[in-house]
Design a protein around this motif. Structure first.
Motif, short mmCIF file in Angstrom:
data_model
loop_
_atom_site.label_atom_id
_atom_site.label_comp_id
_atom_site.label_asym_id
_atom_site.label_seq_id
_atom_site.Cartn_x
_atom_site.Cartn_y
_atom_site.Cartn_z
N ALA A 150 9.66 11.85 -23.42
CA ALA A 150 9.07 11.52 -24.84
C ALA A 150 9.49 12.96 -25.69
O ALA A 150 9.61 12.51 -26.76
N SER A 196 -8.46 0.21 1.51
CA SER A 196 -8.17 0.28 0.02
C SER A 196 -7.35 1.37 -0.52
O SER A 196 -7.09 1.42 -1.61
N ALA A 197 -6.97 2.24 0.34
CA ALA A 197 -6.39 3.46 -0.06
C ALA A 197 -4.84 3.26 0.17
O ALA A 197 -4.49 2.43 1.24
N PRO A 198 -4.04 4.16 -0.51
CA PRO A 198 -2.61 4.13 -0.26
C PRO A 198 -2.08 4.45 1.30
O PRO A 198 -2.84 5.39 1.80
N VAL A 199 -1.19 4.24 1.65
CA VAL A 199 -0.59 4.57 3.12
C VAL A 199 0.56 5.78 2.87
O VAL A 199 0.79 6.28 3.77
N VAL A 200 0.81 5.82 1.62
CA VAL A 200 1.45 7.15 1.19
C VAL A 200 1.07 8.11 0.41
O VAL A 200 0.04 7.71 -0.34
N ARG A 259 1.02 -1.21 0.13
CA ARG A 259 -0.04 0.01 -0.12
C ARG A 259 0.84 1.21 0.15
O ARG A 259 0.44 2.39 0.01
N GLY A 260 2.29 1.21 0.29
CA GLY A 260 3.12 2.27 0.36
C GLY A 260 3.88 2.18 -1.05
O GLY A 260 3.67 2.48 -1.96
N GLN A 261 5.42 1.90 -0.70
CA GLN A 261 6.38 2.08 -1.50
C GLN A 261 6.13 1.20 -2.89
O GLN A 261 6.27 1.52 -4.06
N VAL A 271 3.07 2.70 -9.59
CA VAL A 271 2.35 4.01 -10.32
C VAL A 271 3.51 4.84 -11.15
O VAL A 271 2.97 5.33 -12.11
N ILE A 272 4.79 4.75 -10.56
CA ILE A 272 5.77 5.63 -11.38
C ILE A 272 5.82 4.92 -12.47
O ILE A 272 5.90 5.50 -13.84
N GLY A 330 7.71 11.53 -17.85
CA GLY A 330 7.43 11.01 -19.09
C GLY A 330 7.05 11.88 -20.23
O GLY A 330 7.79 11.28 -21.50
N ALA A 377 5.95 11.56 -12.35
CA ALA A 377 6.14 10.50 -13.38
C ALA A 377 5.48 11.04 -14.56
O ALA A 377 6.10 10.92 -15.76
N ILE A 427 0.63 9.37 -3.14
CA ILE A 427 1.07 9.10 -4.41
C ILE A 427 0.59 10.06 -5.48
O ILE A 427 1.03 10.17 -6.63
N GLU A 428 0.03 11.22 -5.15
CA GLU A 428 -0.68 12.39 -5.93
C GLU A 428 0.69 12.99 -6.68
O GLU A 428 0.79 13.17 -7.90
N ILE A 451 2.64 7.59 -20.47
CA ILE A 451 2.84 8.89 -21.05
C ILE A 451 3.70 8.95 -22.11
O ILE A 451 3.47 9.58 -23.13
N TYR A 452 5.08 8.28 -21.84
CA TYR A 452 5.67 8.39 -22.80
C TYR A 452 5.35 7.53 -24.08
O TYR A 452 5.42 7.94 -25.36
N LEU A 495 3.23 0.36 -4.12
CA LEU A 495 2.40 1.07 -5.12
C LEU A 495 2.91 2.07 -5.88
O LEU A 495 2.65 2.47 -6.99
N LYS A 496 3.81 3.05 -5.17
CA LYS A 496 4.65 4.14 -5.55
C LYS A 496 5.26 3.68 -6.82
O LYS A 496 5.35 4.29 -7.97
N LEU A 532 -9.93 5.00 -2.86
CA LEU A 532 -8.50 5.27 -3.06
C LEU A 532 -8.53 6.35 -4.01
O LEU A 532 -7.31 7.11 -3.46
N THR A 555 -6.40 9.92 -2.88
CA THR A 555 -5.23 10.20 -3.57
C THR A 555 -5.34 11.72 -4.21
O THR A 555 -4.58 12.61 -3.90
N PHE A 556 -6.64 11.84 -4.80
CA PHE A 556 -6.82 13.04 -5.65
C PHE A 556 -7.77 14.11 -5.04
O PHE A 556 -7.92 15.04 -5.71
N THR A 603 2.60 5.41 -15.18
CA THR A 603 2.54 6.74 -15.44
C THR A 603 3.50 7.08 -16.47
O THR A 603 3.03 7.66 -17.41
N PHE A 604 4.75 7.01 -15.91
CA PHE A 604 6.01 7.49 -17.02
C PHE A 604 5.71 6.84 -18.08
O PHE A 604 5.86 7.32 -19.33
#
Lengths: 137, 217, 360
Positions: C334, C313-317, B11-13, B19-20, C330, C326, C319-320, B27-28, B15-16, B98, B102-103, B23-24
């Protein structure tokens, strides 16, 4: 804000019901059937069930009270009630402070805890004999 | 590492990292071909590019009417899978949580029963498409390892998510579910699964070419 | 107190009838999560049992575990349990102090070597040679190692002694560890919880007295009869979870209706404990029934497992920022790569020569 200004909403019958009562009554019926047919007694430990708030009281209402009730005084009181359904006993054990320590439904012709225990009878017989021998002298 | 530490990592590193990469990479893969540009078209334009491009993105998402029965099967199964997957992904309350955490954005959830039906249909469609892939001689011939890999990677999150509330050990199943999701996220940019974005750019391009020539895509 | 008489002899001395004892066993069976029918068999076994010596060591702890046990809702029950054991050392409860207190521990260790039960609450600091917590001038580490040697079994009471608990939370300045990190050659029962449910402590003691063995344990050495299911499994709000009815804030309509607290960070699905059925304060309630999600206090590292209010179900860090970064990276790569590749294409085109007649 005064206490009177807090609005009071009456909850409907189904608001907190999660269906445990029907399930319990079904189990009781099946145990009672076993007692009737095979003379097998059974117990349900109410403490181990995840009852929703209010369901305990609903179960009390559903089972009601029958003809027999008994009280035991042994490290706090115990209350034994035959429910509206003969053979279904509600056994509640309290400690000396009046908290419930065990809460059972016992499906039997007579609950185990009411019967005299052999060890107690032996001790009682010994006491009686001592007394008789004292009287004889 | 006990289960709690593993779940915390996922749930931490963990996931990070996923996601990197996702996304990277995505997008590329979307921008690189767009920015590469194309050869100057010397022919005189017979129509616009933007309009027909956007229209094609929309048009090709619609159900095509004139098809053979076999074509129908693939299209219907494909629709069911994609819709089921998207509904499960976007409208399960746990998933919305989630995004919300996050957002900060959120939307209403669908009841869990509806989500379960969507997930089951999606899994059934995936299974049917798999059977089709291995029984149809042409499909079997043109399928390579990656096709089977992405099928498994897509199926796993659906299966493990559906099993979550039936599992004897919620935590273990949650761990497996999150691992399957993070594997999928990492795999997307490196596989055909990148079509989740590139399908739109390529559809636009097809439409734009046709539009420039003044024909229907 | 005589140490080697059976319980039935002691009960007879105190004028406690067999029926009263049967009632007590019924209550015990209920809190041990045994079938209620087993009360009679328990009474038989317990009556014949001998009182074992118990040494209770408190290390890096807050005394909450002892409070939980001694202030539990069934004083007569717990006091009966204490009648069934010989608590020879417990530095919060014992009357003796100083050298006399330590002597009683040493005597118990000598007289009942290999037979006594060791109960531990609190974690053990090991940084700096264990200087962060000492009793009678000796480190906790030293005391534990010495006392564990002659123990028949160890009962770790509370999350601190079971898993390290709050002293073990990051950055763990004292190097706090669990009993099981130090003692590896003895059977250990972990009764985790912050604090643990009092009846679980007595239940495990009763199990040891009744059957002479430790109860069946899970992979974290917790008794399965209490930690076999999750809070979520036995929660009366579970039907709301299944229907997707969630409280979104602590005072919305859902919260008032008693809906599921998953979205408010409840850790019930990953927490193994008996709160949902045993409940607290005389069976009054438990956290979820009082409207707050489960914190997961009976699980390892619960203090470091992210916010208590983050849904499972949500992250503990966060990530926004990572996601945004990222995406920008990216796009940047590109741009760079496409301009590089454009140049390559351009150079390749430049390298073309016009075909001449000679080539033909």
């Amino acid at each position: 804000m005064s206490p009177q200004s807090i609005p009071i909403h009456a909850l409907t019958e189904e608001a907190h019901s999660i269906g445990n009562i029907r399930a319990l009554l079904t189990e009781i019926a099946s145990l009672l059937d076993k007692l009737d047919r095979n003379n097998e007694s059974g117990m349900i430990d109410l403490n181990s069930l995840p009852l929703a708030p209010g369901e305990y009281e609903k179960l009390r209402l559903a089972l009601g009270r029958g003809e027999v009730s008994a009280r035991i005084d042994a490290i706090g009181p115990s209350e034994i009630i035959e429910t509206h359904y003969p053979g279904v006993w509600w056994v509640t054990h309290y400690n000396v402070e009046g908290d419930i320590v065990a809460d059972l439904l016992e499906i039997a012709t007579i609950p185990e805890i009411i019967k005299s225990q052999p060890e107690d009878m032996h001790a009682g017989l010994a006491r009686l004999r001592t007394r008789l021998s004292e009287v004889a002298e | 590492m006990n289960q709690h530490a593993l779940l915390f990592f996922l749930r931490g590193q963990g996931l990070k990292f996923a996601v990197i990469v996702f996304t990277f990479g995505l997008i590329y893969r979307l921008l690189h071909p767009v920015l590469l540009g194309r050869k100057k078209n010397l022919a005189a334009p017979r129509g616009g590019e933007w309009g027909p491009g956007m229209r094609t993105i929309w048009h090709r998402s619609l159900f095509p009417v004139r098809l053979t029965p076999r074509g129908h099967f693939i299209i219907i199964a494909g629709y069911i899978f994609h819709l089921g997957f998207l509904i499960t992904l976007l409208f399960l309350s746990q998933h919305i949580e989630l995004v919300k955490n996050t957002f900060g954005i959120y939307w209403p959830a669908l009841p869990p029963g509806a989500i379960s039906i969507a997930a089951v249909l999606s899994i059934a469609a995936l299974a049917a498409l798999f059977v089709h892939r291995i029984t149809d001689p042409v499909k079997r011939l043109i399928s390579d390892f990656q096709d089977y890999l992405v099928w498994v990677l897509t199926l796993l999150p659906l299966l493990t998510g559906l099993a979550l509330d039936m599992a004897a050990d919620y935590q273990r199943m949650l761990i497996v579910h999150i691992i399957s999701v993070e594997l999928l996220l990492i795999a997307i940019p490196f596989t055909k699964l990148a079509h989740m974005l590139t399908t739109f750019s390529s559809r636009w391009y097809n439409g734009a070419i046709a539009g420039y020539k003044g024909v229907k895509a | 107190m005589k140490d080697h008489e059976t319980l039935s002899e002691r009960l007879a001395e105190q004028g406690i009838s067999r029926r009263a004892f049967l009632k007590f066993c019924t209550a015990l069976a209920s809190l041990m999560a045994l079938p209620p029918e087993s009360a009679a068999a328990m009474a038989q076994a317990l009556a014949k049992s001998l009182r074992p010596s118990v040494i209770w060591l408190s290390f890096q702890e807050c005394t909450g575990c002892t409070e939980s046990l001694t202030r539990s809702y069934t004083p007569t029950l717990e006091s009966l349990i204490f009648d069934m054991i010989s608590l020879d050392y417990h530095h919060t409860l014992q009357a003796a102090s100083g050298f006399a207190a330590e002597k009683s521990r040493e005597d118990a260790m000598k007289n009942f070597y290999g037979k006594y039960l060791l109960v531990v609450d609190g974690s053990i600091p090991i940084n700096g040679g264990g200087v962060y917590s000492t009793i009678a001038g000796r480190t906790n580490l030293d005391l534990l190692q010495e006392t564990a040697k002659g123990a028949a079994a160890i009962i770790a009471v509370g999350t601190c002694s079971s898993f390290g608990g709050i002293p073990n939370a990051r950055p763990n300045p004292t190097g706090a560890v669990a009993v099981s990190d130090i003692v590896r050659d003895k059977p250990i029962v972990n009764i985790s919880g912050c604090p643990p449910i009092p009846s679980v402590i007595t239940g495990v003691l009763a199990h040891y007295l009744t059957f002479g063995t430790l109860p069946d344990l899970d992979d974290l050495n917790r008794p399965r009869s209490y930690y076999g299911t999750t809070i979520h499994d036995r929660c009366y709000r579970r039907p709301f979870y299944d229907q997707g009815k969630f409280a979104k804030t602590f005072d919305d309509e859902g919260a008032k209706n008693g809906w599921c607290l998953f979205e408010l960070g409840c850790k019930g699905p990953t927490t193994h404990n008996a709160c949902a059925t045993t409940k607290w304060n005389g069976g009054t309630s438990f956290p979820i029934e009082s409207g707050h999600g489960c914190l997961g206090c009976s699980e390892p590292h619960f203090w470091d497992a992210g916010s208590f209010y983050t849904p499972l179900s949500a992250p503990v860090v966060n990530i926004e920022a990572t996601t945004l970064g990222a995406a920008i990276a990216g796009a940047g790569v590109a741009v760079a790569m496409s301009s590089l590749d454009r140049n390559k294409i351009h150079r390749a085109q430049q390298a073309h020569e016009i075909m001449s007649v000679k080539d033909l």
